[in-house]
Design an enzyme around this catalytic site. Structure first.
Site, PDB file in Angstrom:
ATOM      1  N   HIS A  18      40.638  25.277  69.657  1.00 44.29           N
ATOM      2  CA  HIS A  18      39.420  24.496  69.428  1.00 44.29           C
ATOM      3  C   HIS A  18      39.231  23.414  70.492  1.00 44.29           C
ATOM      4  CE1 HIS A  18      39.653  25.885  64.969  1.00 44.29           C
ATOM      5  NE2 HIS A  18      39.042  26.757  65.734  1.00 44.29           N
ATOM      6  N   SER A 102      35.827  27.266  64.184  1.00 46.22           N
ATOM      7  CA  SER A 102      35.086  27.455  65.436  1.00 46.22           C
ATOM      8  C   SER A 102      33.561  27.459  65.239  1.00 46.22           C
ATOM      9  CB  SER A 102      35.551  28.721  66.154  1.00 46.22           C
ATOM     10  OG  SER A 102      35.497  29.852  65.306  1.00 46.22           O
ATOM     11  N   GLY A 146      33.531  42.622  64.337  1.00 45.49           N
ATOM     12  CA  GLY A 146      33.479  41.788  65.534  1.00 45.49           C
ATOM     13  C   GLY A 146      33.467  42.573  66.832  1.00 45.49           C
ATOM     14  N   ASP A 166      38.357  36.155  68.283  1.00 40.31           N
ATOM     15  CA  ASP A 166      39.501  35.513  67.613  1.00 40.31           C
ATOM     16  C   ASP A 166      39.893  36.326  66.369  1.00 40.31           C
ATOM     17  OD1 ASP A 166      41.368  33.645  66.722  1.00 40.31           O
ATOM     18  OD2 ASP A 166      39.857  32.281  65.904  1.00 40.31           O
TER      19      ASP A 166
HETATM   20  C1  LIG Z   1      41.474  34.035  63.030  1.00 45.37           C
HETATM   21  S1  LIG Z   1      40.231  34.051  61.808  1.00 45.37           S
HETATM   22  C2  LIG Z   1      38.883  33.253  62.593  1.00 45.37           C
HETATM   23  C3  LIG Z   1      39.054  31.795  62.826  1.00 45.37           C
HETATM   24  C4  LIG Z   1      37.869  31.131  63.483  1.00 45.37           C
HETATM   25  N1  LIG Z   1      37.457  31.854  64.687  1.00 45.37           N
HETATM   26  C5  LIG Z   1      38.169  29.698  63.837  1.00 45.37           C
HETATM   27  O1  LIG Z   1      38.682  29.439  64.949  1.00 45.37           O
HETATM   28  O2  LIG Z   1      37.906  28.811  63.023  1.00 45.37           O
HETATM   29  C6  LIG Z   1      39.712  35.736  61.826  1.00 45.37           C
HETATM   30  C7  LIG Z   1      38.569  36.047  60.864  1.00 45.37           C
HETATM   31  O3  LIG Z   1      38.115  37.366  61.166  1.00 45.37           O
HETATM   32  C8  LIG Z   1      37.722  38.005  59.957  1.00 45.37           C
HETATM   33  N2  LIG Z   1      37.766  39.452  60.249  1.00 45.37           N
HETATM   34  C9  LIG Z   1      38.774  40.330  60.074  1.00 45.37           C
HETATM   35  N3  LIG Z   1      38.458  41.527  60.584  1.00 45.37           N
HETATM   36  C10 LIG Z   1      37.213  41.400  61.112  1.00 45.37           C
HETATM   37  C11 LIG Z   1      36.355  42.268  61.817  1.00 45.37           C
HETATM   38  N4  LIG Z   1      36.722  43.532  62.087  1.00 45.37           N
HETATM   39  N5  LIG Z   1      35.161  41.798  62.242  1.00 45.37           N
HETATM   40  C12 LIG Z   1      34.781  40.519  61.987  1.00 45.37           C
HETATM   41  N6  LIG Z   1      35.551  39.641  61.324  1.00 45.37           N
HETATM   42  C13 LIG Z   1      36.756  40.068  60.894  1.00 45.37           C
HETATM   43  C14 LIG Z   1      38.728  37.517  58.953  1.00 45.37           C
HETATM   44  O4  LIG Z   1      38.193  37.640  57.636  1.00 45.37           O
HETATM   45  C15 LIG Z   1      38.947  36.076  59.403  1.00 45.37           C
HETATM   46  O5  LIG Z   1      38.080  35.209  58.678  1.00 45.37           O
END
Ligand SMILES: C[S@@+](CC[C@H](N)C(=O)[O-])C[C@H]1O[C@@H](n2cnc3c(N)ncnc32)[C@H](O)[C@@H]1O
Length: 287
Positions: A18, A102, A146, A166
């Protein structure tokens, strides 16, 4: 899909990720032209560090709590200001135990002309995220995978902006999927700024991500690595412990490399756990 970021919110890896997210956005918003922020794996946007998950893991104690206990001075204070001011704003708006994810950080550091696209596949997490961002008309929250989004949503119509990738790193092939998805997106949008977060469990494996991207012909690849040591909590679900985190940046803003060389020694010293923390900045592919 068992991953819940609430267990990890505000830990050393979040502080690292971050802090650089905030620095990159500060660079990109210096020009008036509108930008797009695409968060491929967004999480819930706001985390309560006194919630059940964060309390159980205790990870924020070795992350944001260390900066709260002993605020940075001098150059580190200047470089961390965009990040720490955003944390302070989240606390002022939502309560003193809140930590921003984020999406919230990006929303705070962008302007009325900018747009944010946030992908979150878990329906419950997506609902929470939508609530956290609901008053912001610039934001679109989508339940799209994603990596699919990374291929489909670039280039954005603004033609400038930042993509944060991420993922939860639950699957064994996450590094290779990430590299392949970045290379595909970069072919469609070679001038976008990309930030790929990854865990460091085995240093050589982690460094292979940037190497694979550069080997595919992508230029302007910068690798940031922070190793805090192994003395952290045992990983939920077993496996090797998380000893560090990295960011692979493609098309980093001018000046970011020098800022990383100035900030990472501070983060390593402040967030290190076992007496031998380390950091690296590598230009993996130049102009
Ligand atoms: C590491 S966390 C994200 C943290 C966030 N980027 C932050 O820095 O605050 C990963 C997130 O991706 C979601 N997730 C898991 N698989 C995914 C996918 N295939 N596409 C999108 N989101 C996904 C999870 O539910 C989780 O909330």
């Amino acid at each position: 899909m068992n991953y819940r970021h609430a267990f990890h919110a505000g830990n050393f890896a979040d502080v690292f990720k971050h802090a650089f997210l905030a620095l990159i956005l500060t660079h990109l918003t210096r020009k008036d032209a509108a930008l797009r922020y695409l968060d491929t794996h967004a999480g819930v946007g706001l985390y309560d560090l006194t919630g059940e998950e964060a309390t159980r893991s205790g990870e924020a104690a070795d992350g944001i709590a260390r900066l709260d206990a002993d605020p940075p001075q001098g150059e580190a204070e200047r470089l961390l200001a965009p990040y720490l001011e955003t944390v302070a704003a989240a606390r002022a708006a939502h309560g003193p135990t809140i930590y921003p994810g984020s999406p919230w950080i990006a929303a705070r550091l962008t302007r009325p002309q900018d747009r944010l696209t946030l992908c979150e596949l878990n329906p419950q997490e997506r609902e929470t995220l939508t609530r956290a961002m609901r008053r912001d008309a610039r934001v679109g929250v989508v339940g799209v995978d994603g990596y699919v989004a990374l291929g489909a949503y670039v280039p954005p119509k603004e033609r400038r902006g930042l993509v944060l990738v991420d993922p939860p790193f639950e699957s064994r092939d996450e590094f290779s999927r990430m590299a392949a998805a970045l290379v595909r997106a970069h072919r469609k949008w070679p001038t976008g700024v990309y930030a790929l977060w990854h865990p460091v469990k085995h240093v050589a494996e982690a460094r292979g991500l940037a190497d694979a991207i550069a080997a595919a012909g992508v230029r302007r690849v910068l690798r940031l690595e922070l190793v805090v040591g192994a003395a952290g909590p045992p990983p939920r679900g077993g496996g090797p412990p998380l000893i560090g985190a990295g960011l692979v940046l493609v098309n980093p803003p001018f000046g970011l490399e020098a800022q990383a060389r100035a900030l990472l020694p501070f983060l390593a010293a402040r967030l290190g756990r076992d007496g031998a923390p380390s950091w690296r900045v590598d230009v993996v592919a130049g102009e």
